[in-house]
Design a protein around this motif. Sequence first.
Motif, PDB file in Angstrom:
ATOM      1  N   LEU A  88      -5.665  -2.061   3.302  1.00 39.46           N
ATOM      2  CA  LEU A  88      -5.682  -0.645   2.931  1.00 39.46           C
ATOM      3  C   LEU A  88      -7.106  -0.121   3.150  1.00 39.46           C
ATOM      4  O   LEU A  88      -8.067  -0.758   2.729  1.00 39.46           O
ATOM      5  N   GLU A  93     -11.268   7.764  -4.199  1.00 40.62           N
ATOM      6  CA  GLU A  93     -10.905   7.753  -5.633  1.00 40.62           C
ATOM      7  C   GLU A  93     -11.089   6.363  -6.257  1.00 40.62           C
ATOM      8  O   GLU A  93     -11.294   6.236  -7.452  1.00 40.62           O
ATOM      9  N   PRO A 189      -3.179  -2.087  -7.087  1.00 39.28           N
ATOM     10  CA  PRO A 189      -1.982  -2.722  -6.525  1.00 39.28           C
ATOM     11  C   PRO A 189      -1.169  -1.717  -5.715  1.00 39.28           C
ATOM     12  O   PRO A 189      -1.462  -0.520  -5.749  1.00 39.28           O
ATOM     13  N   ILE A 192       3.154   2.957  -4.434  1.00 38.91           N
ATOM     14  CA  ILE A 192       3.979   4.039  -3.878  1.00 38.91           C
ATOM     15  C   ILE A 192       5.459   3.641  -4.008  1.00 38.91           C
ATOM     16  O   ILE A 192       5.823   2.504  -3.719  1.00 38.91           O
ATOM     17  N   VAL A 204      -1.511   6.755   7.020  1.00 40.66           N
ATOM     18  CA  VAL A 204      -1.300   5.777   5.956  1.00 40.66           C
ATOM     19  C   VAL A 204      -0.040   4.961   6.278  1.00 40.66           C
ATOM     20  O   VAL A 204      -0.046   3.726   6.281  1.00 40.66           O
ATOM     21  N   ALA A 212       0.423  -3.381   0.875  1.00 39.74           N
ATOM     22  CA  ALA A 212      -0.563  -2.778  -0.030  1.00 39.74           C
ATOM     23  C   ALA A 212      -0.101  -1.436  -0.579  1.00 39.74           C
ATOM     24  O   ALA A 212      -0.770  -0.846  -1.424  1.00 39.74           O
ATOM     25  N   LEU A 213       1.052  -0.961  -0.104  1.00 37.91           N
ATOM     26  CA  LEU A 213       1.528   0.371  -0.506  1.00 37.91           C
ATOM     27  C   LEU A 213       2.781   0.322  -1.371  1.00 37.91           C
ATOM     28  O   LEU A 213       2.909   1.052  -2.349  1.00 37.91           O
ATOM     29  N   GLU A 243      -6.091   0.979 -10.848  1.00 40.22           N
ATOM     30  CA  GLU A 243      -5.858   2.258 -10.193  1.00 40.22           C
ATOM     31  C   GLU A 243      -4.357   2.538 -10.271  1.00 40.22           C
ATOM     32  O   GLU A 243      -3.539   1.627 -10.165  1.00 40.22           O
TER      33      GLU A 243
HETATM   34  N1  GLN Z   1      -3.934   5.408  -2.592  1.00 44.93           N
HETATM   35  C1  GLN Z   1      -3.024   5.023  -1.564  1.00 44.93           C
HETATM   36  C2  GLN Z   1      -2.315   6.248  -1.004  1.00 44.93           C
HETATM   37  O1  GLN Z   1      -2.285   7.252  -1.633  1.00 44.93           O
HETATM   38  C3  GLN Z   1      -2.016   4.031  -2.077  1.00 44.93           C
HETATM   39  C4  GLN Z   1      -2.672   2.800  -2.492  1.00 44.93           C
HETATM   40  C5  GLN Z   1      -1.832   1.936  -3.342  1.00 44.93           C
HETATM   41  O2  GLN Z   1      -0.594   1.927  -3.310  1.00 44.93           O
HETATM   42  N2  GLN Z   1      -2.493   1.181  -4.114  1.00 44.93           N
HETATM   43  O3  GLN Z   1      -1.820   6.226   0.078  1.00 44.93           O
END
Ligand code: GLN
Length: 281
Positions: A88, A93, A189, A192, A204, A212-213, A243
């Motif tokens: 990722l 943020e 982690p 989404i 993305v 990672a998503l 996060e």
């Molecule tokens: N912050 C990422 C996004 O908005 C997602 C990262 C995550 O799932 N940890 O695309």
Amino acid sequence: MNNSVYENTIRKLSSGGIESPRLEARLLIADILKTSADNVGISTQLSQNLEKILEEHIAQRIAGKPLDKIIGRKGFYKFEFEVSQDVLSPRPETEILVEEALKIIKENKFRKVADFGLGSGCILLSLLKEIEDLQGMGIDASKKALKIAQKNAQGLGVEDKCIFLLKSWFDEDFFQALGENFDMIVSNPPYIKTDDIKTLDIGVQKYDPLLALDGGIDGLKDYLQIAKTAPSVLKKGGYILLEVGLGQALDVQKIFEEHGLAHISTLKDYAGIDRVVILRK
Ligand code: GLN
């Protein structure tokens, strides 16, 4: 006389809808010449071969590939990290989590931190670089991600302070593999919802790894599993910093409270969204 490579690149990026064509033109050309962006200008010249590569990179960029995935590097917090499609891309943020973790580590003179889902290593390696006697364990289920993180650790000169572990928190022997107690656990982690992945920005969706998503149907499956495993490897008085995605802060707080942790605070990101949940054992 022909326009310079620099001006041509700006024109192409700009008509391809790129918002900061000047900056990106300099970064793309600098990457190809292996020089710094402030050396690039209207007098910069490229060989035919390099110009071909530049053309490819411009086309990829206009098709939606993020700049950092093209040049393989992204600035995060105070440092620069190597990135690829196996990790990722570090996000601004997440810097909020790093800054808060640094404060807590210093106040409590913590010594050992684990990062669940290390990725590029941007969180853990920033902490290790900033705090002299800190030791880290970086855990990731992706071998390719760990390779990138290891390179980043070497780049920052913190490889001797960090253990890298190839493991998933869904593995049955996850606890035994960790084998020690930590003062702090940090994690960004996957969060989404599976159904929302197709609505994400193309950069993305296509270029960040799904591992990672994808946080499952409700986006919370990894928090649930981390809540089951993390408290048992956290020292009494130790902290967890997580996060979280849009609208998840309260759910995540509750999940961890049910596993015996106390909620300390929730921090907002630059857009005013609850982004980092802090808990203590
Ligand atoms: N912050 C990422 C996004 O908005 C997602 C990262 C995550 O799932 N940890 O695309």
